[in-house]
Design an enzyme around this catalytic site. Structure first.
Site, PDB file in Angstrom:
ATOM      1  N   GLY A 196       2.139   6.626   0.084  1.00 29.39           N
ATOM      2  CA  GLY A 196       1.758   7.964   0.541  1.00 29.39           C
ATOM      3  C   GLY A 196       2.795   8.534   1.500  1.00 29.39           C
ATOM      4  N   CYS A 197       3.309   7.691   2.413  1.00 30.76           N
ATOM      5  CA  CYS A 197       4.327   8.155   3.376  1.00 30.76           C
ATOM      6  C   CYS A 197       5.571   8.616   2.615  1.00 30.76           C
ATOM      7  CB  CYS A 197       4.743   7.025   4.329  1.00 30.76           C
ATOM      8  SG  CYS A 197       3.386   6.225   5.184  1.00 30.76           S
TER       9      CYS A 197
ATOM     10  N   LYS B 288      -3.908  13.360  -3.975  1.00 29.38           N
ATOM     11  CA  LYS B 288      -3.212  12.294  -4.718  1.00 29.38           C
ATOM     12  C   LYS B 288      -4.202  11.387  -5.437  1.00 29.38           C
ATOM     13  CE  LYS B 288      -1.571  11.076  -0.815  1.00 29.38           C
ATOM     14  NZ  LYS B 288      -0.894  10.449   0.338  1.00 29.38           N
TER      15      LYS B 288
HETATM   16  N1  LIG Z   1       0.488   2.390  -9.519  1.00 26.46           N
HETATM   17  C1  LIG Z   1       1.038   3.603  -9.460  1.00 26.46           C
HETATM   18  N2  LIG Z   1       1.913   4.017 -10.407  1.00 26.46           N
HETATM   19  C2  LIG Z   1       2.497   5.248 -10.363  1.00 26.46           C
HETATM   20  N3  LIG Z   1       2.250   6.146  -9.377  1.00 26.46           N
HETATM   21  C3  LIG Z   1       1.386   5.813  -8.397  1.00 26.46           C
HETATM   22  C4  LIG Z   1       0.729   4.526  -8.367  1.00 26.46           C
HETATM   23  N4  LIG Z   1      -0.063   4.463  -7.248  1.00 26.46           N
HETATM   24  C5  LIG Z   1       0.101   5.640  -6.608  1.00 26.46           C
HETATM   25  N5  LIG Z   1       0.948   6.464  -7.291  1.00 26.46           N
HETATM   26  C6  LIG Z   1       1.412   7.791  -6.870  1.00 26.46           C
HETATM   27  O1  LIG Z   1       1.962   7.628  -5.557  1.00 26.46           O
HETATM   28  C7  LIG Z   1       1.665   8.760  -4.746  1.00 26.46           C
HETATM   29  C8  LIG Z   1       0.875   8.300  -3.518  1.00 26.46           C
HETATM   30  O2  LIG Z   1      -0.465   8.149  -3.928  1.00 26.46           O
HETATM   31  P1  LIG Z   1      -1.605   7.293  -3.250  1.00 26.46           P
HETATM   32  O3  LIG Z   1      -2.905   7.881  -3.726  1.00 26.46           O
HETATM   33  O4  LIG Z   1      -1.366   5.850  -3.526  1.00 26.46           O
HETATM   34  O5  LIG Z   1      -1.306   7.602  -1.720  1.00 26.46           O
HETATM   35  P2  LIG Z   1      -1.802   6.874  -0.431  1.00 26.46           P
HETATM   36  O6  LIG Z   1      -3.116   6.210  -0.677  1.00 26.46           O
HETATM   37  O7  LIG Z   1      -1.741   7.875   0.659  1.00 26.46           O
HETATM   38  O8  LIG Z   1      -0.720   5.772  -0.188  1.00 26.46           O
HETATM   39  P3  LIG Z   1      -0.763   4.520   0.822  1.00 26.46           P
HETATM   40  O9  LIG Z   1      -1.077   3.359  -0.072  1.00 26.46           O
HETATM   41  O10 LIG Z   1       0.612   4.486   1.365  1.00 26.46           O
HETATM   42  O11 LIG Z   1      -1.820   4.802   1.861  1.00 26.46           O
HETATM   43  C9  LIG Z   1       0.920   9.726  -5.652  1.00 26.46           C
HETATM   44  O12 LIG Z   1       1.851  10.606  -6.242  1.00 26.46           O
HETATM   45  C10 LIG Z   1       0.293   8.807  -6.691  1.00 26.46           C
HETATM   46  O13 LIG Z   1      -0.015   9.485  -7.884  1.00 26.46           O
HETATM   47  C1  LIG Z   2       2.373   3.631  10.625  1.00 29.41           C
HETATM   48  C2  LIG Z   2       1.740   3.751   9.299  1.00 29.41           C
HETATM   49  N1  LIG Z   2       1.557   4.987   8.767  1.00 29.41           N
HETATM   50  C3  LIG Z   2       0.970   5.120   7.553  1.00 29.41           C
HETATM   51  C4  LIG Z   2       0.555   4.001   6.849  1.00 29.41           C
HETATM   52  C5  LIG Z   2      -0.131   4.182   5.506  1.00 29.41           C
HETATM   53  O1  LIG Z   2       0.539   3.620   4.486  1.00 29.41           O
HETATM   54  C6  LIG Z   2       0.781   2.731   7.429  1.00 29.41           C
HETATM   55  N2  LIG Z   2       0.419   1.583   6.806  1.00 29.41           N
HETATM   56  N3  LIG Z   2       1.362   2.642   8.650  1.00 29.41           N
END
Ligand SMILES: Nc1ncnc2c1ncn2[C@@H]1O[C@H](COP(=O)(O)OP(=O)(O)OP(=O)(O)O)[C@@H](O)[C@H]1O
Ligand SMILES: Cc1ncc(CO)c(N)n1
Length: 275
Positions: free
Chosen positions: A212-213, A177
């Site tokens: 991400g979830c 991602k």
């Molecule tokens: N500002 C944004 N606008 C549009 N799409 C986004 C944006 N930020 C993330 N995404 C999309 O959201 C999905 C999750 O991506 P991201 O890389 O943020 O996951 P993550 O880091 O696991 O999330 P988390 O912040 O929950 O830990 C992907 O499909 C990414 O392309």
């Molecule tokens: C429990 C849990 N799982 C995943 C994430 C990542 O977004 C979070 N903040 N908390």
């Protein structure tokens, strides 16, 4: 009447409802799949960060797994926050026993706020025992860097990471991602044959808690319904995009995404949103 499809999430909690189990269940509901959950860790967290974590005893995680599997065998299984080696090994046995049930591995390591959600000692077990079982693994860039032990700075690096995770480590497919890679929100999907770039509009919002979830849960729901793999990932990208497009404007930190955003697609953004 068609049999209702169900999906199980094995993950940690978020009392403010934006991430973890809560994000997963809301997403399952939106995708019209019956949602079930096994809690690995109770996390006192909110949109500003993580305040405290209590891990469930391993025997109690097993009791919960038994309760589910003795009754309703899920059509897809997702794991999110799984902190310890013991938890990973226990969960791996349940997944191995049901090879026909698609398993979606979201390798949660660090919360959006920067707080650690997985013990460092678990990394090798995640790579060696859970990764090869996964139909899809969904690392963000920092997680993918850990999985392949090398830096990711470009889309080409993301493609290399996806190849290493699938061809080298044995996952059926991977989505690396791009939410953390500069201005681009292009994700890279690879299934051992095809490399597909999933691009989308970047929304200028700080309502990204649980993104991400939500993405991985949407893939899980689609696979539970029998949607073909690439299509499931493409639909999940649209789903998470809409969840970011229609922010709810709640929370003092990185607010939650809007799990019913997909239903609002085509409508103007709500008044008062901070896009
Ligand atoms: N500002 C944004 N606008 C549009 N799409 C986004 C944006 N930020 C993330 N995404 C999309 O959201 C999905 C999750 O991506 P991201 O890389 O943020 O996951 P993550 O880091 O696991 O999330 P988390 O912040 O929950 O830990 C992907 O499909 C990414 O392309
Ligand atoms: C429990 C849990 N799982 C995943 C994430 C990542 O977004 C979070 N903040 N908390």
């Amino acid at each position: 009447m068609n049999q209702i499809k169900s999906a199980l999430t094995i993950a940690g909690t978020d009392p403010t409802g934006g991430a973890g189990i809560h994000a997963d269940l809301k997403t399952f509901q939106e995708r019209e799949v019956f949602g079930m959950s096994v809690i690995t860790s109770a996390v006192a967290q909110n949109t500003m960060g993580v305040q405290a974590v209590e891990h469930m005893p391993i025997a109690f995680i097993e009791e919960q797994l038994k309760s589910v599997f003795d009754d309703i065998v899920p059509d897809a299984i997702k794991t999110g926050m799984v902190s310890s080696v013991d938890m990973m090994q226990l969960i791996a046995t349940y997944i191995k026993d049901r090879p026909s049930v698609p398993y979606i591995l979201d390798p949660v390591m660090v919360a959006t706020s920067g707080d650690a959600l997985m013990e460092e000692a678990s990394r090798e077990v995640l790579k060696d025992e859970l990764l090869p079982l996964a139909k899809v693994v969904t690392p963000n860039v920092p997680e993918a860097e850990i999985l392949i032990n090398s830096k990711i700075e470009t889309i080409d690096d993301m493609k290399r990471a996806a190849r290493l995770i699938v061809d080298g480590k044995g996952a059926t497919s991977a989505v690396v991602k791009g939410g953390h890679l500069g201005e681009d929100v292009t994700d890279v999907f690879y299934d051992g044959h095809e490399m597909v770039l999933l691009s989308g509009e970047r929304y200028e919002t700080n309502h990204t808690h649980g993104t991400g979830c939500t993405f991985a849960a949407a893939i899980t729901a689609e696979l539970a319904k029998g949607t073909e793999l690439k299509q499931a990932v493409e639909l999940a990208k649209e789903f998470v995009s809409a969840a970011l497009q229609y922010p709810l404007g709640i929370g003092k930190g990185n607010g939650p995404t809007n799990h019913w955003g997909y239903r609002l697609k085509g409508l103007p953004n709500q008044k008062g949103s901070d896009m």
